[in-house]
Design a protein around this motif. Structure first.
Motif, PDB file in Angstrom:
ATOM      1  N   ALA A  33       0.815  -1.217   0.000  1.00 26.64           N
ATOM      2  CA  ALA A  33       0.000   0.000   0.000  1.00 26.64           C
ATOM      3  C   ALA A  33       0.852   1.271   0.000  1.00 26.64           C
ATOM      4  CB  ALA A  33      -0.942   0.006   1.202  1.00 26.64           C
ATOM      5  N   LYS A  34       2.045   1.211   0.593  1.00 25.30           N
ATOM      6  CA  LYS A  34       2.915   2.386   0.692  1.00 25.30           C
ATOM      7  C   LYS A  34       4.122   2.278  -0.237  1.00 25.30           C
ATOM      8  CE  LYS A  34       0.669   4.359   4.161  1.00 25.30           C
ATOM      9  NZ  LYS A  34       0.039   5.699   4.062  1.00 25.30           N
ATOM     10  N   TYR A  35       4.107   1.319  -1.149  1.00 26.86           N
ATOM     11  CA  TYR A  35       5.287   1.006  -1.961  1.00 26.86           C
ATOM     12  C   TYR A  35       5.745   2.204  -2.794  1.00 26.86           C
ATOM     13  CZ  TYR A  35       8.348  -1.746  -5.020  1.00 26.86           C
ATOM     14  OH  TYR A  35       9.433  -2.242  -5.694  1.00 26.86           O
ATOM     15  N   ASP A  36       4.845   2.845  -3.492  1.00 29.04           N
ATOM     16  CA  ASP A  36       5.213   3.965  -4.360  1.00 29.04           C
ATOM     17  C   ASP A  36       5.738   5.146  -3.546  1.00 29.04           C
ATOM     18  OD1 ASP A  36       4.689   2.708  -6.747  1.00 29.04           O
ATOM     19  OD2 ASP A  36       2.652   3.484  -6.922  1.00 29.04           O
ATOM     20  N   LYS A 195       9.376   2.397   9.344  1.00 33.72           N
ATOM     21  CA  LYS A 195       8.553   2.430  10.564  1.00 33.72           C
ATOM     22  C   LYS A 195       7.627   3.640  10.575  1.00 33.72           C
ATOM     23  CE  LYS A 195       8.908   2.429  15.614  1.00 33.72           C
ATOM     24  NZ  LYS A 195       7.918   1.348  15.750  1.00 33.72           N
ATOM     25  N   ILE A 196       8.154   4.808  10.180  1.00 26.03           N
ATOM     26  CA  ILE A 196       7.377   6.043  10.220  1.00 26.03           C
ATOM     27  C   ILE A 196       6.297   6.074   9.149  1.00 26.03           C
ATOM     28  CG2 ILE A 196       7.475   8.550   9.975  1.00 26.03           C
ATOM     29  CD1 ILE A 196       8.652   7.462  12.590  1.00 26.03           C
ATOM     30  N   ILE A 197       6.664   5.675   7.915  1.00 26.83           N
ATOM     31  CA  ILE A 197       5.747   5.818   6.778  1.00 26.83           C
ATOM     32  C   ILE A 197       4.837   4.604   6.608  1.00 26.83           C
ATOM     33  CG2 ILE A 197       5.575   6.213   4.286  1.00 26.83           C
ATOM     34  CD1 ILE A 197       6.747   8.563   5.895  1.00 26.83           C
ATOM     35  N   ALA A 198       5.433   3.403   6.715  1.00 28.77           N
ATOM     36  CA  ALA A 198       4.673   2.182   6.435  1.00 28.77           C
ATOM     37  C   ALA A 198       4.377   1.362   7.686  1.00 28.77           C
ATOM     38  CB  ALA A 198       5.433   1.319   5.424  1.00 28.77           C
ATOM     39  N   ASN A 199       4.807   1.860   8.856  1.00 27.12           N
ATOM     40  CA  ASN A 199       4.613   1.147  10.119  1.00 27.12           C
ATOM     41  C   ASN A 199       5.211  -0.259  10.065  1.00 27.12           C
ATOM     42  OD1 ASN A 199       3.763   1.014  12.801  1.00 27.12           O
ATOM     43  ND2 ASN A 199       1.836  -0.004  12.227  1.00 27.12           N
TER      44      ASN A 199
END
Length: 250
Positions: A33-36, A195-199
């Motif tokens: 979900a946060k790959y891009d 950790k910050i962006i994608a947990n």
């Protein structure tokens, strides 16, 4: 690379070979979900230039058939779709259904339809007939494959005579100074950003480790030649942090 005890590396760890596909799958299920967003942040957007150069080296033209392996969220596929036109076809292949779903939705939102097909496939056993594709790309995916030689042989099989394979992948920096700086960035900053962006710091720790375990430029060149690719060359980009390998089937 797997040893006689039937284990393989997962980052810096050794795990049973038959568990690696599932282990890698969990990483990409987590980051899909946060790959891009993470790609842009991790590379400062430079990954787009690496991919653009890969497209420029593809020789792809209207009416051709392209296979984008480990195509993930569809960056290369979208560009190839425009190049081949409605008389051509692009297949976006990925072993991970979460990544494939993100890619399919992204392409649909971009209006890329008609000449693109999404296929869930393992690079080691590509489900296509011999001599099918004019061009095959795999960008930042080969290092996650369990048996890289088997995957390269599978790509060679489905490539048409005269076709080319392009492997875009993280590689070995050209200088020790750059390597030291890159190590600090990879093992300290990447997990923190994850950790910050994608947990998820652990998935990004694995991705950093997987880069270090990937064959260097000359080793990968030799692996491609061993399975039958000819005129194999590579080009270092960003000081060797990334390399583009190109090989032909004749």
């Amino acid at each position: 690379m797997q040893d006689k005890d039937n284990t393989t590396h997962f980052g810096f760890k050794e795990i049973p070979t038959d568990q690696k596909v599932d282990a890698v799958a969990q990483v990409f299920h987590s980051v899909a979900a946060k790959y891009d967003i993470m790609n842009d942040l991790m590379s400062g957007g430079i990954h787009r230039l690496w991919k653009r150069h890969t497209i420029s080296q593809s020789g792809v033209r209207a009416g051709q058939k392209v296979l984008d392996i480990a195509g993930g969220t569809g960056d290369l596929t979208a560009k190839f779709s425009r190049l081949v036109g409605q008389s051509g076809q692009v297949i976006l292949a990925d072993i991970n259904d979460s990544m494939l779903k993100v890619g399919r939705d992204k392409l649909a939102n971009m209006g890329v339809v008609g000449n693109v097909q999404c296929v869930q496939a393992n690079a080691e056993e590509l489900p296509f007939p011999d001599n099918t594709f004019d061009c095959i790309t795999i960008a930042f995916g080969l290092r996650n494959v369990t048996d890289k030689s088997k995957a390269l042989a599978s790509m060679q099989r489905v490539l048409k005579p005269g076709g080319r394979l392009l492997v875009l992948e993280f590689s070995k920096p050209e200088t020790e100074c750059l390597s030291t700086i890159y190590d600090q960035y990879s093992f300290r900053l990447l997990p923190f950003m994850g950790k910050i962006i994608a947990n998820d710091s652990e998935s990004y720790r694995y991705l950093a480790e997987s880069i270090r375990m990937h064959p260097d430029q000359e080793t990968l060149k030799g692996m491609m030649e061993e399975v039958g690719f000819e005129r194999v060359t590579y080009q270092n980009m960003t000081g060797g942090i990334v390399a583009l390998h190109k090989g032909f089937k004749f």
